[in-house]
Design a protein around this motif. Structure first.
Motif, PDB file in Angstrom:
ATOM      1  N   UNK A 222       0.826  -1.199   0.000  1.00 17.88           N
ATOM      2  CA  UNK A 222       0.000   0.000   0.000  1.00 17.88           C
ATOM      3  C   UNK A 222       0.864   1.254   0.000  1.00 17.88           C
ATOM      4  N   UNK A 223       1.964   1.270   0.749  1.00 18.25           N
ATOM      5  CA  UNK A 223       2.818   2.462   0.796  1.00 18.25           C
ATOM      6  C   UNK A 223       3.487   2.720  -0.547  1.00 18.25           C
ATOM      7  N   UNK A 224       3.996   1.672  -1.172  1.00 22.51           N
ATOM      8  CA  UNK A 224       4.624   1.851  -2.488  1.00 22.51           C
ATOM      9  C   UNK A 224       3.586   2.360  -3.486  1.00 22.51           C
ATOM     10  N   UNK A 225       2.394   1.770  -3.436  1.00 22.70           N
ATOM     11  CA  UNK A 225       1.327   2.201  -4.333  1.00 22.70           C
ATOM     12  C   UNK A 225       0.993   3.676  -4.126  1.00 22.70           C
ATOM     13  N   UNK A 226       0.821   4.077  -2.872  1.00 23.05           N
ATOM     14  CA  UNK A 226       0.404   5.452  -2.576  1.00 23.05           C
ATOM     15  C   UNK A 226       1.491   6.463  -2.904  1.00 23.05           C
TER      16      UNK A 226
END
Length: 354
Positions: A222-226
């Motif tokens: 989720x962090x990489x995506x965001x």
């Protein structure tokens, strides 16, 4: 003595409200356009109760709860304001309604920002005997219809331009991770519902994306995506970000040709997320298993335990037809059609509070 904070002008003062009138006119025009589209496609417009036994159990969404008083003296019942009308609309699919849509308020606690509001308007629709690619075509036609109704040829938000009448990109999650994060996403996913946390953590560190020692695969994903992918989406033209890991799609069916990925897409324009769509999961046993996982994760993260909608699971077990469904943040679409910068500008009245 401490200085006094300036008192904000009430939203209902005519001079304050006047600046929103053009935005609200665009809201009305977009509403009329979407209803005309669904009428032409032979959809039933439905209305379902906001009060539910289960509000939806997505891990990071926080519902409002209330008490239903029994007029005959029985014990009060805990109910929740729905975070989406999804469960009830799927029950209507089981009941035999083949195409349905709803434009309704939904409620999410602990959400307020330039693009979030604790009560906002959701446009949700379902097609029986269809897959999620059919919803992509709906999105293209619907967004263009709303833009046309508002005389908007090009969207511009935070200096990012997006042409809804040009080409729309379909980008899969593995393609997005390769393009924007130089990472082989599938290599970090040896099996469905199983991620190699160490491999993904190494990728995050290379990208200068912060991780914590107790982060699992989903948190790092989720962090990489965001931070590394979402800011690039919907530039020039809208983007469908498709084929999410199954762990990120609790209500979607797995892709038959690649069971590590699910039939899910999100729609972005000007870097702004507009919609979330699924090829719907209809297996009641698998849905229950996923709910159990999400309930445990929510309890561990937030100390909050939400009930399952047993009636929804019973409807799935009875027999929900193959279907695809989507939820679109209508206020955000109106922001783009109206040229508004913040969500409050396209609301007739805000929820009072900080």
């Amino acid at each position: 003595m401490p200085s006094k904070q300036p008192v904000a002008t009430p939203w209902w003062r005519p001079e304050q409200f006047q600046r929103k009138l053009l935005f609200l006119k665009a809201r009305q025009q977009a509403t009329q356009a979407l209803r005309a589209y669904f009428a032409a496609e032979d959809f039933a417009e439905v209305t379902t109760p906001a009060l539910q036994a289960s509000p939806g159990i997505e891990v990071h969404l926080h519902p409002f709860r209330t008490q239903l008083t029994d007029p005959h003296g029985g014990l009060p019942q805990t109910l929740y304001l729905h975070t989406s009308p999804e469960f009830t609309m799927k029950k209507l699919l089981v009941a035999g309604v083949p195409r349905l849509y709803q434009l309704c308020p939904v409620y999410r606690n602990a959400e307020r920002s330039r693009t979030h509001h604790p009560e906002f308007t959701m446009l949700e629709w379902y097609r029986a005997q269809a897959d999620y690619r059919a919803l992509m075509q709906d999105c293209i036609a619907l967004v263009r219809a709303c833009a046309t109704a508002c005389a908007k040829q090009n969207f511009l938000w935070r200096d990012i331009a997006c042409d809804p009448f040009g080409d729309w990109e379909v980008l899969t999650l593995p393609e997005a991770f390769a393009r924007y994060a130089d990472t082989d996403l599938l290599a970090t996913m040896p099996e469905p519902h199983l991620g190699d946390t160490d491999k993904l953590r190494t990728a995050a560190q290379r990208l200068n994306v912060r991780t914590a020692d107790d982060d699992d695969w989903d948190a790092i994903f989720f962090r990489i995506l965001a931070e590394r992918i979402e800011p690039h989406l919907g530039h020039g033209g809208p983007t469908f970000l498709a084929d999410y890991p199954v762990s990120q799609a609790a209500l979607a069916r797995a892709k038959p040709e690649e069971p590590r990925l699910a039939e899910r897409f999100e729609l972005y324009a000007c870097g702004l997320e507009l919609a979330n769509a699924f090829g719907e999961l209809t297996d009641a046993a698998e849905q229950r298993r996923r709910f159990v996982v999400d309930i445990a994760a929510k309890a561990a993260l937030y100390g909050e335990h939400l009930p399952m909608d047993e009636d929804f699971l019973a409807a799935l077990a009875f027999g929900m037809p193959p279907a695809a469904g989507i939820a679109l943040g209508f206020d955000r679409l109106v922001m783009l059609c109206a040229g508004a910068d913040v969500i409050d500008d396209v609301l007739w009245a805000p929820v009072v509070g900080t």
